[in-house]
Design a protein around this motif. Structure first.
Motif, PDB file in Angstrom:
ATOM      1  N   LYS A   4      23.738  35.303  13.624  1.00  0.00           N
ATOM      2  CA  LYS A   4      23.905  34.614  12.341  1.00  0.00           C
ATOM      3  C   LYS A   4      24.947  33.525  12.526  1.00  0.00           C
ATOM      4  O   LYS A   4      26.101  33.808  12.809  1.00  0.00           O
ATOM      5  CB  LYS A   4      24.357  35.622  11.281  1.00  0.00           C
ATOM      6  N   ARG A   5      24.511  32.285  12.421  1.00  0.00           N
ATOM      7  CA  ARG A   5      25.465  31.201  12.604  1.00  0.00           C
ATOM      8  C   ARG A   5      25.718  30.530  11.270  1.00  0.00           C
ATOM      9  O   ARG A   5      24.810  30.349  10.480  1.00  0.00           O
ATOM     10  CB  ARG A   5      24.908  30.146  13.549  1.00  0.00           C
ATOM     11  N   ASN A   6      26.968  30.138  11.048  1.00  0.00           N
ATOM     12  CA  ASN A   6      27.259  29.352   9.859  1.00  0.00           C
ATOM     13  C   ASN A   6      27.484  27.899  10.250  1.00  0.00           C
ATOM     14  O   ASN A   6      28.445  27.268   9.855  1.00  0.00           O
ATOM     15  CB  ASN A   6      28.477  29.920   9.133  1.00  0.00           C
ATOM     16  N   VAL A   7      26.600  27.388  11.083  1.00  0.00           N
ATOM     17  CA  VAL A   7      26.725  26.023  11.574  1.00  0.00           C
ATOM     18  C   VAL A   7      25.418  25.322  11.255  1.00  0.00           C
ATOM     19  O   VAL A   7      24.357  25.852  11.543  1.00  0.00           O
ATOM     20  CB  VAL A   7      26.944  26.016  13.106  1.00  0.00           C
ATOM     21  N   ASN A   8      25.508  24.150  10.642  1.00  0.00           N
ATOM     22  CA  ASN A   8      24.248  23.468  10.376  1.00  0.00           C
ATOM     23  C   ASN A   8      23.846  22.600  11.564  1.00  0.00           C
ATOM     24  O   ASN A   8      24.558  22.513  12.568  1.00  0.00           O
ATOM     25  CB  ASN A   8      24.320  22.677   9.065  1.00  0.00           C
ATOM     26  N   PHE A   9      22.705  21.964  11.437  1.00  0.00           N
ATOM     27  CA  PHE A   9      22.106  21.266  12.568  1.00  0.00           C
ATOM     28  C   PHE A   9      23.005  20.159  13.100  1.00  0.00           C
ATOM     29  O   PHE A   9      23.207  20.015  14.308  1.00  0.00           O
ATOM     30  CB  PHE A   9      20.763  20.694  12.113  1.00  0.00           C
ATOM     31  N   PHE A  10      23.598  19.360  12.156  1.00  0.00           N
ATOM     32  CA  PHE A  10      24.356  18.196  12.612  1.00  0.00           C
ATOM     33  C   PHE A  10      25.703  18.585  13.189  1.00  0.00           C
ATOM     34  O   PHE A  10      26.199  17.942  14.114  1.00  0.00           O
ATOM     35  CB  PHE A  10      24.513  17.201  11.458  1.00  0.00           C
ATOM     36  N   GLY A  12      26.021  21.270  14.865  1.00  0.00           N
ATOM     37  CA  GLY A  12      25.628  21.730  16.185  1.00  0.00           C
ATOM     38  C   GLY A  12      25.504  20.589  17.163  1.00  0.00           C
ATOM     39  O   GLY A  12      25.870  20.703  18.326  1.00  0.00           O
ATOM     40  N   LEU A  13      25.033  19.432  16.674  1.00  0.00           N
ATOM     41  CA  LEU A  13      24.878  18.281  17.568  1.00  0.00           C
ATOM     42  C   LEU A  13      26.226  17.757  18.045  1.00  0.00           C
ATOM     43  O   LEU A  13      26.313  17.159  19.109  1.00  0.00           O
ATOM     44  CB  LEU A  13      24.134  17.155  16.849  1.00  0.00           C
ATOM     45  N   ARG A  14      27.290  17.983  17.241  1.00  0.00           N
ATOM     46  CA  ARG A  14      28.592  17.453  17.638  1.00  0.00           C
ATOM     47  C   ARG A  14      29.301  18.335  18.661  1.00  0.00           C
ATOM     48  O   ARG A  14      30.356  17.961  19.170  1.00  0.00           O
ATOM     49  CB  ARG A  14      29.486  17.273  16.398  1.00  0.00           C
ATOM     50  N   TYR A  15      28.715  19.496  18.949  1.00  0.00           N
ATOM     51  CA  TYR A  15      29.295  20.355  19.982  1.00  0.00           C
ATOM     52  C   TYR A  15      29.219  19.628  21.318  1.00  0.00           C
ATOM     53  O   TYR A  15      28.171  19.158  21.740  1.00  0.00           O
ATOM     54  CB  TYR A  15      28.508  21.664  20.047  1.00  0.00           C
ATOM     55  N   LYS A  16      30.381  19.502  21.980  1.00  0.00           N
ATOM     56  CA  LYS A  16      30.432  18.668  23.187  1.00  0.00           C
ATOM     57  C   LYS A  16      30.094  19.507  24.423  1.00  0.00           C
ATOM     58  O   LYS A  16      30.961  19.842  25.222  1.00  0.00           O
ATOM     59  CB  LYS A  16      31.803  18.027  23.308  1.00  0.00           C
ATOM     60  N   GLY A  17      28.833  19.819  24.571  1.00  0.00           N
ATOM     61  CA  GLY A  17      28.428  20.632  25.713  1.00  0.00           C
ATOM     62  C   GLY A  17      28.157  19.814  26.955  1.00  0.00           C
ATOM     63  O   GLY A  17      28.079  20.342  28.042  1.00  0.00           O
ATOM     64  N   GLY A  18      27.964  18.493  26.776  1.00  0.00           N
ATOM     65  CA  GLY A  18      27.733  17.647  27.936  1.00  0.00           C
ATOM     66  C   GLY A  18      26.355  17.837  28.541  1.00  0.00           C
ATOM     67  O   GLY A  18      25.399  18.190  27.854  1.00  0.00           O
ATOM     68  N   GLY A  19      26.274  17.580  29.839  1.00  0.00           N
ATOM     69  CA  GLY A  19      24.994  17.592  30.536  1.00  0.00           C
ATOM     70  C   GLY A  19      24.224  18.897  30.441  1.00  0.00           C
ATOM     71  O   GLY A  19      23.037  18.892  30.103  1.00  0.00           O
ATOM     72  N   PRO A  20      24.873  20.046  30.703  1.00  0.00           N
ATOM     73  CA  PRO A  20      24.126  21.305  30.618  1.00  0.00           C
ATOM     74  C   PRO A  20      23.567  21.577  29.229  1.00  0.00           C
ATOM     75  O   PRO A  20      22.477  22.132  29.099  1.00  0.00           O
ATOM     76  CB  PRO A  20      25.183  22.350  30.995  1.00  0.00           C
ATOM     77  N   MET A  21      24.284  21.143  28.170  1.00  0.00           N
ATOM     78  CA  MET A  21      23.762  21.347  26.820  1.00  0.00           C
ATOM     79  C   MET A  21      22.524  20.488  26.584  1.00  0.00           C
ATOM     80  O   MET A  21      21.531  20.959  26.022  1.00  0.00           O
ATOM     81  CB  MET A  21      24.845  20.995  25.804  1.00  0.00           C
TER      82      MET A  21
END
Lengths: 129, 140
Positions: A4-10, A12-21
């Motif tokens: 259960k995540r309380n994170v919306n789509f946008f 989630g996009l700002r998560y700085k996972g870099g290349g592997p993400m």
């Protein structure tokens, strides 16, 4: 069980996972494209064999077009090479330390293979043969 | 001495499908390499183009793609070896793919009812795809 995540789509996009993400996202998207494509492919083979109907012929001409093939070929080659990276990192977990380098190396393999192939494909499509 | 039942990690569906996904991925690499090598060997005589080569790499069936032409299909591809190769491709690809869809759906569907409902639908689609594929392979 689903997380259960309380994170919306946008967010989630700002998560700085870099290349592997990016590789993870593309792996998932390319998987969906390939499943859609191959499922329709099997259905189309069946209808071509059984009826030879207009629907089957229309779908054949759709996936014989060069635009469609450029997209599907990228999905297949990316899914294959990225899957190989995942298998290698899973089999030797110590290598996860180098996962960023692995992602870069993966693109170093994908770009030449994909580039040469679509160069030939587009050249053929333009020259009409 | 107290014996305690320790739940064995692994050997449940998730672990089995985890292993299967990796192994079937590697197996599909091998099948594709065999396919592309044989397509090159058989197609070199007939000036096969790149699109035809790519299509014949994955699924060596005359009903597959209409404009990919290998003139001597019956001599080259329609025998038991390639039929078994195609069945392997269909089985591995369908299982890999529908299991992947199950994993993706579990990530985004939170209701347990819908998870099981969609799993049943995916199972039916999986069986349907394999039967359809084998029918096409044997029928052509």
């Amino acid at each position: 069980m689903a997380l259960k995540r309380n994170v919306n789509f946008f967010e989630g996009l700002r998560y700085k996972g870099g290349g592997p993400m990016l590789a993870w996202i593309l792996h998932r998207i390319s998987a969906l494209v390939i499943i859609f494509f191959i499922s329709l492919h099997v259905l189309s083979s069946f209808f071509t064999l059984e009826t030879g109907s207009d629907l089957a012929i229309a779908y054949n001409t759709l996936y014989e077009s060069v635009y469609f093939q450029v997209i599907v070929y990228f999905c297949v080659i990316f899914h294959a090479i990225n899957g190989l990276r995942i298998i290698i990192l899973d089999t030797w977990p110590k290598l996860v330390e180098y996962q960023h380098e692995a992602t870069w190396f993966e693109w170093l393999i994908i770009i030449p293979i994909y580039g040469i192939t679509i160069f030939v494909m587009i050249q053929r499509a333009i020259s009409g043969g | 001495m107290m014996m305690r039942k320790v739940p064995q990690p692994g050997w449940n569906l998730e672990y089995l499908m985890f292993v299967f996904t990796r192994l079937s991925g590697l197996a599909m690499f091998i099948l594709a390499i065999v396919g592309v090598a044989m397509a090159l060997i058989m197609g070199a005589r007939t000036q096969m183009d790149l699109g035809t080569l790519m299509r014949w790499t994955f699924f060596q069936n005359p009903n597959h793609v209409l404009d990919s032409n290998i003139p001597d299909v019956t001599a080259g591809w329609a025998n038991g070896f390639w039929q078994i190769m195609e069945m392997l491709v269909i089985f591995l690809a369908a299982t890999h793919g529908f299991n992947g869809l199950r994993v993706i759906l579990d990530d985004y569907i939170h209701s347990i009812f819908w998870q099981y409902f969609l799993r049943v639908i995916l199972f039916i689609l999986w069986v349907f795809a394999i039967i359809l594929g084998i029918y096409v392979i044997l029928g052509s």
